[in-house]
Design a protein around this motif. Sequence first.
Motif, PDB file in Angstrom:
ATOM      1  N   LEU A   1      49.923  54.451  56.924  1.00  0.00           N
ATOM      2  CA  LEU A   1      49.006  54.517  55.787  1.00  0.00           C
ATOM      3  C   LEU A   1      49.592  53.806  54.569  1.00  0.00           C
ATOM      4  O   LEU A   1      48.899  53.079  53.853  1.00  0.00           O
ATOM      5  CB  LEU A   1      48.684  55.987  55.456  1.00  0.00           C
ATOM      6  CG  LEU A   1      47.725  56.240  54.294  1.00  0.00           C
ATOM      7  CD1 LEU A   1      46.389  55.524  54.480  1.00  0.00           C
ATOM      8  CD2 LEU A   1      47.478  57.739  54.097  1.00  0.00           C
ATOM      9  N   ALA A   2      50.899  54.018  54.343  1.00  0.00           N
ATOM     10  CA  ALA A   2      51.557  53.357  53.205  1.00  0.00           C
ATOM     11  C   ALA A   2      51.526  51.836  53.372  1.00  0.00           C
ATOM     12  O   ALA A   2      51.216  51.108  52.432  1.00  0.00           O
ATOM     13  CB  ALA A   2      52.991  53.860  53.062  1.00  0.00           C
ATOM     14  N   ARG A   3      51.811  51.355  54.578  1.00  0.00           N
ATOM     15  CA  ARG A   3      51.829  49.891  54.779  1.00  0.00           C
ATOM     16  C   ARG A   3      50.442  49.295  54.683  1.00  0.00           C
ATOM     17  O   ARG A   3      50.269  48.170  54.228  1.00  0.00           O
ATOM     18  CB  ARG A   3      52.465  49.553  56.132  1.00  0.00           C
ATOM     19  CG  ARG A   3      53.892  50.053  56.216  1.00  0.00           C
ATOM     20  CD  ARG A   3      54.908  49.046  56.635  1.00  0.00           C
ATOM     21  NE  ARG A   3      56.226  49.632  56.376  1.00  0.00           N
ATOM     22  CZ  ARG A   3      57.255  49.608  57.215  1.00  0.00           C
ATOM     23  NH1 ARG A   3      57.159  48.966  58.375  1.00  0.00           N
ATOM     24  NH2 ARG A   3      58.394  50.173  56.878  1.00  0.00           N
TER      25      ARG A   3
ATOM     26  N   SER B   1      48.082  50.327  52.761  1.00  0.00           N
ATOM     27  CA  SER B   1      47.475  50.424  51.432  1.00  0.00           C
ATOM     28  C   SER B   1      48.331  49.855  50.314  1.00  0.00           C
ATOM     29  O   SER B   1      47.839  49.711  49.192  1.00  0.00           O
ATOM     30  CB  SER B   1      47.099  51.883  51.127  1.00  0.00           C
ATOM     31  OG  SER B   1      48.179  52.742  51.335  1.00  0.00           O
ATOM     32  N   GLY B   2      49.572  49.493  50.569  1.00  0.00           N
ATOM     33  CA  GLY B   2      50.474  49.014  49.516  1.00  0.00           C
ATOM     34  C   GLY B   2      50.444  47.518  49.297  1.00  0.00           C
ATOM     35  O   GLY B   2      49.433  46.861  49.541  1.00  0.00           O
ATOM     36  N   ILE B   3      51.584  46.973  48.845  1.00  0.00           N
ATOM     37  CA  ILE B   3      51.639  45.559  48.475  1.00  0.00           C
ATOM     38  C   ILE B   3      51.268  44.632  49.639  1.00  0.00           C
ATOM     39  O   ILE B   3      50.633  43.608  49.441  1.00  0.00           O
ATOM     40  CB  ILE B   3      53.032  45.164  47.914  1.00  0.00           C
ATOM     41  CG1 ILE B   3      53.002  43.705  47.456  1.00  0.00           C
ATOM     42  CG2 ILE B   3      54.149  45.424  48.909  1.00  0.00           C
ATOM     43  CD1 ILE B   3      54.269  43.183  46.858  1.00  0.00           C
ATOM     44  N   GLY B   4      51.621  44.999  50.863  1.00  0.00           N
ATOM     45  CA  GLY B   4      51.323  44.147  52.014  1.00  0.00           C
ATOM     46  C   GLY B   4      49.980  44.455  52.651  1.00  0.00           C
ATOM     47  O   GLY B   4      49.647  43.907  53.707  1.00  0.00           O
TER      48      GLY B   4
ATOM     49  N   ASN C   1      53.687  56.498  57.363  1.00  0.00           N
ATOM     50  CA  ASN C   1      54.224  55.150  57.243  1.00  0.00           C
ATOM     51  C   ASN C   1      53.146  54.087  57.428  1.00  0.00           C
ATOM     52  O   ASN C   1      53.074  53.116  56.663  1.00  0.00           O
ATOM     53  CB  ASN C   1      55.369  54.953  58.244  1.00  0.00           C
ATOM     54  CG  ASN C   1      56.230  53.765  57.860  1.00  0.00           C
ATOM     55  OD1 ASN C   1      56.178  52.721  58.499  1.00  0.00           O
ATOM     56  ND2 ASN C   1      56.994  53.894  56.790  1.00  0.00           N
TER      57      ASN C   1
END
Lengths: 302, 302
Positions: free
Chosen positions: B152-154, B156-159, B150
């Motif tokens: 890592l996703a936050r 590297s993503g849109i935010g 979770n």
Amino acid sequence: MILPFEVKLAAGASLVENTLRDLLDARPLEGELYRPERLLKAMRHGVLNGGKRLRPFLVLETAALFDASDDTAALRVAAALECVHCYSLVHDDLPAMDDDDLRRGQPTVHRAFDEAAAILAGDSLLTYAFDIVSAPETPLPAEARLALVNRLARASGIGGMAGGQALDLAAEGSRLSEEEILRLQAMKTGALIRFACEAGGVVGGAQPADIERLGEFGAAIGLAFQLADDLLDLTSSSETMGKATGKDAAAGKATLAGLHGVDWTRRQLNGLVAQAEDILEPFGERAETLRQAARFVADRQN
Amino acid sequence: MILPFEVKLAAGASLVENTLRDLLDARPLEGELYRPERLLKAMRHGVLNGGKRLRPFLVLETAALFDASDDTAALRVAAALECVHCYSLVHDDLPAMDDDDLRRGQPTVHRAFDEAAAILAGDSLLTYAFDIVSAPETPLPAEARLALVNRLARASGIGGMAGGQALDLAAEGSRLSEEEILRLQAMKTGALIRFACEAGGVVGGAQPADIERLGEFGAAIGLAFQLADDLLDLTSSSETMGKATGKDAAAGKATLAGLHGVDWTRRQLNGLVAQAEDILEPFGERAETLRQAARFVADRQN
């Protein structure tokens, strides 16, 4: 009252779209710094595009076999899967890939925005899928969320969907064997449909044997989906499809339908529907909508 | 014997590269159907490229603060993070983005292969990162693996990183405020460096307060990293960098170094190093390598 399948599918699509709309809100989540407006719009353009939402529907319906107390988890996993599916469409449409200007009758993301926005919107949708599944807002045990993250990654990465697209691009102008075509399709379109059906089992807390069975159902309808797609590419006009057709032959792509002809393909489709129905036998009456889904996939006209 | 920092960094890079090489083996994992050879080669080209492996090193060193019994988990999380970092380089180098032909003196992936291969290799590396972290082969409790997925996703993503790259592209030729530049950089480069430091804490089973502290350390050196990069872009030649330089000014991109000049930037860098060292105070002597890392990031010449 027995609802026609299309009505059920549309109802599921509407629920999934509401979930996606909420998830693509402008407000940053904890750990996010800011959501740039134009990138967010490009992501929404790629996702909220009137798709049939077949994959998410399969998540919802396979989860529904197992008495879940509420459907928040199934809806979030379904939305995450749709983010992955839509990211792949956004990237596949790029000039360097399939070079498509239209998708469901609307300009593709790189046409409506620009190529950089389409690349980043795809990247962000893919990333977001793993955020959605792993977040504590998905009310499942940690082990189940983790299994879903891992299965989704394997279904969509080099050994699944992305690898299938690479094989598909390499296949242009080359002669694939029937075995190679089957593998390509199992990766490019089959893996994610199979994941959709297994994911419902994981969400529903199913036993491993039932998850495996749902995976086999997914593999059968995944192959049917691709055969129906090939058939449509051979026989239909771009008007009913909302995208360019006849592209496979033009690109010199071998398909099973192209290899064996229309009649053989229709027989195969009937066989796959019968096989899918057999697989669902142990689930009895509750699996009726999934049986309808198998027939819908094989018969679809667009 | 006290080893020079560069020797420690190179030793960490070597361990991480061995892990990455194993992970990018031709053999498909369970649930993968096949790994297409050319796509795999493009992924390796994007990853096994002689990078300094600073982010993975930060994972290893922050994890080492907490007496882990073996370093398999830290190495796998470090390798996953490097997959995300390298995917972003592969996509950022594309003609539609920064349009770079060289990366560390070698042809970029789209120059060595083609654009479609670069898009799919980036997609597959990003996807694989989540596979690596979530897999049972990463010997951490399910809750820890899930938290890493979770975060890592936050990051590297849109935010996070992808959103930062979108802001960076939009910034060309426009006048950003100092606040907007700081936010852009905190997203584009800061988020992943911050994640690297927090991840080590999660891997090491640290208390939330220590993970938060490591995140603050990561934010400080992330900003230092960006300032040093801006400074290099202002002052160095493309020969020492192995890539094009002076591009920020040419593209009309506002940087803090460009806004305030070389002397101000050097003072800021010294201040950030001092701040990073302060943050590490409670970890005592064990954090010495991380202090060296902060100085290395601020002083780097390429």
